[in-house]
Design an enzyme around this catalytic site. Structure first.
Site, mmCIF file in Angstrom:
data_model
loop_
_atom_site.group_PDB
_atom_site.id
_atom_site.type_symbol
_atom_site.label_atom_id
_atom_site.label_comp_id
_atom_site.label_asym_id
_atom_site.label_seq_id
_atom_site.Cartn_x
_atom_site.Cartn_y
_atom_site.Cartn_z
ATOM 1 N N ARG A 1 1.328 -1.402 0.184
ATOM 2 C CA ARG A 1 -0.545 0.085 0.827
ATOM 3 C C ARG A 1 0.676 1.536 -0.491
ATOM 4 N NH1 ARG A 1 2.402 2.304 3.722
ATOM 5 N NH2 ARG A 1 0.613 3.314 4.331
ATOM 6 N N GLY A 2 -0.198 2.366 -0.053
ATOM 7 C CA GLY A 2 1.260 3.677 -0.191
ATOM 8 C C GLY A 2 0.767 3.776 -1.570
ATOM 9 N N ALA A 3 0.915 4.726 -2.181
ATOM 10 C CA ALA A 3 0.507 5.601 -3.657
ATOM 11 C C ALA A 3 2.095 4.877 -4.134
ATOM 12 C CB ALA A 3 0.555 6.886 -4.042
ATOM 13 N N ARG B 1 -7.367 -0.523 -6.991
ATOM 14 C CA ARG B 1 -7.938 1.138 -5.377
ATOM 15 C C ARG B 1 -8.288 2.089 -6.406
ATOM 16 N NH1 ARG B 1 -5.288 1.387 -1.082
ATOM 17 N NH2 ARG B 1 -6.179 2.228 0.299
ATOM 18 N N ASP C 1 -1.968 10.662 -2.321
ATOM 19 C CA ASP C 1 -2.381 9.691 -3.098
ATOM 20 C C ASP C 1 -2.342 10.624 -4.574
ATOM 21 O OD1 ASP C 1 -3.087 8.269 -0.625
ATOM 22 O OD2 ASP C 1 -2.982 7.018 -1.723
ATOM 23 N N ASN D 1 -5.303 12.083 0.414
ATOM 24 C CA ASN D 1 -4.664 11.599 1.399
ATOM 25 C C ASN D 1 -5.586 11.015 2.704
ATOM 26 O OD1 ASN D 1 -1.703 10.606 1.687
ATOM 27 N ND2 ASN D 1 -1.753 11.731 3.789
HETATM 28 O O1 MRU Z 1 -4.244 3.215 1.974
HETATM 29 P P1 MRU Z 1 -3.032 3.179 2.128
HETATM 30 O O2 MRU Z 1 -2.363 2.817 3.483
HETATM 31 O O3 MRU Z 1 -2.748 2.942 0.748
HETATM 32 O O4 MRU Z 1 -2.974 4.586 2.615
HETATM 33 C C1 MRU Z 1 -1.160 5.843 2.051
HETATM 34 C C2 MRU Z 1 -1.671 7.197 2.004
HETATM 35 O O5 MRU Z 1 -2.991 7.786 2.444
HETATM 36 C C3 MRU Z 1 -0.151 7.727 1.969
HETATM 37 O O6 MRU Z 1 0.239 8.732 2.705
HETATM 38 C C4 MRU Z 1 -0.403 7.990 0.818
HETATM 39 O O7 MRU Z 1 -0.814 6.846 0.098
HETATM 40 C C5 MRU Z 1 1.123 8.217 0.514
HETATM 41 S S1 MRU Z 1 2.839 7.084 0.421
HETATM 42 C C6 MRU Z 1 3.882 7.534 -0.104
#
Ligand code: MRU
Length: 361
Positions: free
Chosen positions: A53-55, A96, A246, A256
């Protein structure tokens, strides 16, 4: 400092017949376990269930995932290979909706397919070219995250308190992170500071992941519940907020993790600068503002049965958006690999990101 080669968030193992190996983030902080994905469907599931996870990490996973099993079809010819790749991409696009990096990375692999087939490339060589591109998306992210860290490190003053929300660290990218890269670089430059990590309900990315990775990298981190941020700010413990993103619209409105908008409002109320750190691949200049950013809705059980235990009455209605949008007016600056964008408005964003974005399309 832990051995980073041992804890790579995501990587492709082997040649064209290889597989994707990623840290299963649902098992942290209890266990550091790797998961091997050998099919498109396994990567789809890993993204959907937040094992990865994380963009930026989602983008890398999708780019690599789209190539799984492709080599088995080289005998069918380049046209059929292209069709299979586009099918895999279409499936992964449904995993997603909010992080634009997912769509950006898949578009990049598809563009590479077009260029390779136009230049007469076929068979294993074609798959190998696509694999180089997917690996490069990961390698580039590593360099970009370091550059984001270098852009923003000067913003972290000696002795200050920094609040962050969710996890925008090494686990959310190829390495280093975005928001956390700024902190890692500041620490490497000798700055001493204290981080307050919001636990980040309902899936606790702050508690499970940010606290874990900051602790492992020797950064002074204190965990707080999300509803403590106002009090911590009022007590004068926080001098800046840095979060990841995101998707960032052309005017700077930023999606985000849910709760980010609330933190930005609190920061404004306390006169604390609120920064967003993100790579150019997180900007979506096709959207004028944040109102059109798709917000993922997730399973109500994440709220009522967090980590297995019922914490709400059976049958209660639940609303569970996974992201929110912070208006650009609350953002002091955007920290990117091409520099710090301030003030946050369309002209500044198009000036610094626009040209790069066009060449990427
Ligand atoms: O649902 P997630 O855990 O994928 O959400 C992640 C976030 O909101 C992060 O802050 C975002 O993706 C930035 S990651 C460098």
């Amino acid at each position: 400092m832990p051995d980073q080669t041992e804890t790579r968030t995501i990587e492709w193992i082997g040649g064209v017949d290889g597989f994707v190996r990623l840290i299963d983030q649902t098992r942290l902080p209890g266990e550091l376990v790797f998961r091997e994905c050998r099919t498109v469907e396994e990567v789809w599931e890993a993204i959907r269930s937040l094992r990865v996870r994380g963009a930026p990490a989602i983008g890398i996973a999708a780019a690599m995932g789209a190539l799984l099993g492709l080599h088995q079809h080289v005998a069918e010819g380049p046209v059929a290979l292209g069709e299979r790749l586009r099918e895999a991409s279409a499936r992964l696009r449904t995993s997603r909706p909010t992080a634009v990096n997912l769509f950006w990375a898949l578009a990049r692999v598809e563009r590479s397919l077009k260029q390779a087939t136009e230049s007469g490339c076929s068979g294993d060589k074609l798959v190998s070219r696509l694999l180089d591109e997917a690996r490069e998306i990961g390698e580039e992210d590593r360099r970009v995250c370091l550059a984001i860290g270098d852009s923003g490190a000067h913003l972290v003053g000696e002795g200050c308190g920094v609040l962050t929300h969710c996890n925008a660290g090494a686990l959310a990218t190829a390495d280093y992170g975005t928001a956390l890269a700024v902190l890692y670089r500041a620490a490497e430059n000798g700055r001493r500071f204290k981080v307050y990590a919001d636990e980040t309900r309902p899936l606790l990315q702050g508690a499970r992941l940010t606290a874990w990775e900051l602790q492992r990298r020797g950064i002074d981190v204190t965990l707080i519940c999300d509803n403590m941020a106002a009090q911590v700010m009022k007590e004068g413990r926080v001098q800046l907020v840095i979060v990841g993103a995101d998707r960032i619209a052309a005017n700077g409105d930023t999606a985000n993790k849910i709760g980010t908008y609330g933190v930005a409002v609190l920061a404004r109320a306390h006169g604390i600068p609120f920064y967003v750190a993100a790579p150019a691949s997180t900007f979506d200049l096709s959207l004028a503002d944040g109102s059109a950013i798709p917000i993922e809705q997730r399973d109500p059980r994440e709220v009522t049965h967090g980590f297995g235990k019922a914490t709400a009455p059976e049958g209660v209605s639940v609303y569970n958006p996974a992201f929110d949008v912070t208006p650009a007016t609350l953002i002091e600056a955007l920290i990117t690999e091409v520099g710090v964008i301030r003030p946050v408005n369309e002209e500044m964003i198009r000036g610094m990101i626009g040209l790069r974005d066009q060449t990427e399309q």
